[in-house]
Scaffold this motif. Structure first.
Motif, short mmCIF file in Angstrom:
data_model
loop_
_atom_site.label_atom_id
_atom_site.label_comp_id
_atom_site.label_asym_id
_atom_site.label_seq_id
_atom_site.Cartn_x
_atom_site.Cartn_y
_atom_site.Cartn_z
N UNK A 232 27.96 24.22 20.54
CA UNK A 232 29.25 24.27 20.91
C UNK A 232 29.43 25.94 21.94
N UNK A 233 28.53 26.66 21.58
CA UNK A 233 28.67 28.10 22.37
C UNK A 233 27.95 27.96 23.68
N UNK A 234 26.83 27.51 23.21
CA UNK A 234 26.00 27.41 24.82
C UNK A 234 24.60 26.60 24.51
N UNK A 235 24.65 25.31 25.08
CA UNK A 235 23.74 24.31 24.87
C UNK A 235 22.42 24.68 25.17
N UNK A 236 22.19 25.36 26.38
CA UNK A 236 20.79 25.84 26.93
C UNK A 236 20.25 26.76 25.81
N UNK A 237 20.89 27.57 25.18
CA UNK A 237 20.12 28.67 24.31
C UNK A 237 19.97 28.13 22.80
N UNK A 238 20.53 26.74 22.58
CA UNK A 238 20.53 26.23 21.31
C UNK A 238 19.19 25.89 20.90
N UNK A 239 18.87 26.20 19.95
CA UNK A 239 17.34 25.70 19.43
C UNK A 239 17.25 24.08 19.10
N UNK A 240 16.03 23.60 19.74
CA UNK A 240 15.77 22.10 19.67
C UNK A 240 14.95 21.75 18.31
N UNK A 241 14.65 20.67 17.91
CA UNK A 241 14.04 20.36 16.81
C UNK A 241 12.68 20.94 16.51
N UNK A 242 11.69 21.05 17.68
CA UNK A 242 10.63 21.82 17.59
C UNK A 242 10.80 23.27 17.13
N UNK A 243 11.67 23.98 17.69
CA UNK A 243 11.96 25.34 17.49
C UNK A 243 12.44 25.48 16.02
N UNK A 244 13.45 24.70 15.53
CA UNK A 244 13.64 24.74 14.36
C UNK A 244 12.55 24.42 13.22
N UNK A 245 11.79 23.42 13.77
CA UNK A 245 10.56 23.32 12.78
C UNK A 245 9.44 24.37 12.76
N UNK A 246 9.24 24.87 13.58
CA UNK A 246 8.42 26.05 13.94
C UNK A 246 8.95 27.28 13.06
N UNK A 247 10.19 27.59 13.15
CA UNK A 247 10.68 28.58 12.28
C UNK A 247 10.54 28.27 10.74
N UNK A 248 10.60 26.88 10.50
CA UNK A 248 10.72 26.60 9.07
C UNK A 248 8.98 26.81 8.70
N UNK A 249 8.34 26.55 9.61
CA UNK A 249 6.92 26.66 9.29
C UNK A 249 6.65 28.10 8.99
N UNK A 250 7.17 29.04 9.71
CA UNK A 250 6.86 30.39 9.48
C UNK A 250 7.47 30.94 8.20
N UNK A 251 8.75 30.26 7.89
CA UNK A 251 9.40 30.65 6.67
C UNK A 251 8.51 30.35 5.40
N UNK A 252 8.01 28.89 5.62
CA UNK A 252 7.22 28.59 4.45
C UNK A 252 5.79 29.21 4.30
N UNK A 253 5.12 29.55 5.36
CA UNK A 253 4.02 30.28 5.41
C UNK A 253 4.18 31.84 4.96
N UNK A 254 5.45 32.43 5.06
CA UNK A 254 5.55 33.81 4.69
C UNK A 254 5.85 33.84 3.22
#
Length: 205
Positions: free
Chosen positions: A168-190
């Motif tokens: 709603x704030x800014x579609x261009x900077x909002x994360x996509x599914x790949x970015x969310x998945x990579x972030x989750x992968x990093x959380x799981x790894x840590x």
């Protein structure tokens, strides 16, 4: 359709066109071809009708989280691949013309002003989490416990709420599914390496 169904469909169209705050009872009556008395008879109040209409819109949109009636979600249950596939479908619904997610931000910001609407949405929040667990873990909804709906489901719903806000704030900077998945992968790894979690944010080599 009877008056009850006509009112619901009319209210859904009004919400998408005008939002909660600007939709009046007369707008709904005009759009549905019914009368003012029907709102009170079938739903009790305009706000209760709008709450039901909003939840119906959410349910319609959430059907697309699995990619459509004949679609198959890739990835093993609970896997990062499956998470990415589901959230790719969610992001796709946010970028569609006439997406109802902007309406979701209005609902959240007006909760205190519309207690009837808020009560309905609070009850629906757990069920939304339950549904997300069922999709990503590939299990029937009736097998998802309340505790799992409130914990794992709560995480998924928090991610979706954050996505709504960012899109709603800014579609261009909002994360996509790949970015969310990579972030989750990093959380799981840590999480699996205590030394990483303890030094997160430390730039020291």
């Amino acid at each position: 359709m009877g008056h009850r169904e006509d009112l619901l469909e009319g209210a859904k169209r009004c919400l998408l066109e005008k939002g909660f705050a600007r939709t009046t009872a007369r707008d709904i009556v005009k759009e549905s071809g019914t009368n003012l008395a029907s709102i009170g008879y079938h739903y009790g109040s305009k706000d209760a009708l709008l709450a039901q209409a909003y939840l119906a819109l959410v349910e319609q949109t959430s059907d697309a989280f699995e990619g459509g009636e004949d679609a198959r979600i890739g990835g093993a249950p609970g896997s990062l691949e499956r998470f990415r596939a589901v959230f790719a479908n969610i992001v796709a619904t946010m970028s569609l013309p006439g997406s109802m997610w902007r309406l979701g931000m209005e609902v959240m910001s007006m909760g205190d002003q519309m207690p009837e609407v808020r009560d309905h949405l609070v009850r629906a929040q757990r069920e939304g989490g339950r549904g997300m667990v069922a999709i990503i873990m590939d299990v029937p909804e009736n097998e998802v416990s309340d505790e799992t709906a409130d914990t794992l489901g709560g995480i998924y719903m928090t991610l979706i709420t954050g996505l709504i806000a960012q899109w709603t704030f800014d579609q261009k900077s909002a994360p996509d599914a790949d970015q969310l998945t990579e972030g989750l992968r990093q959380i799981v790894e840590a999480a699996g390496r205590p030394e990483l979690a303890a030094t997160a944010g430390d730039d020291t080599p």
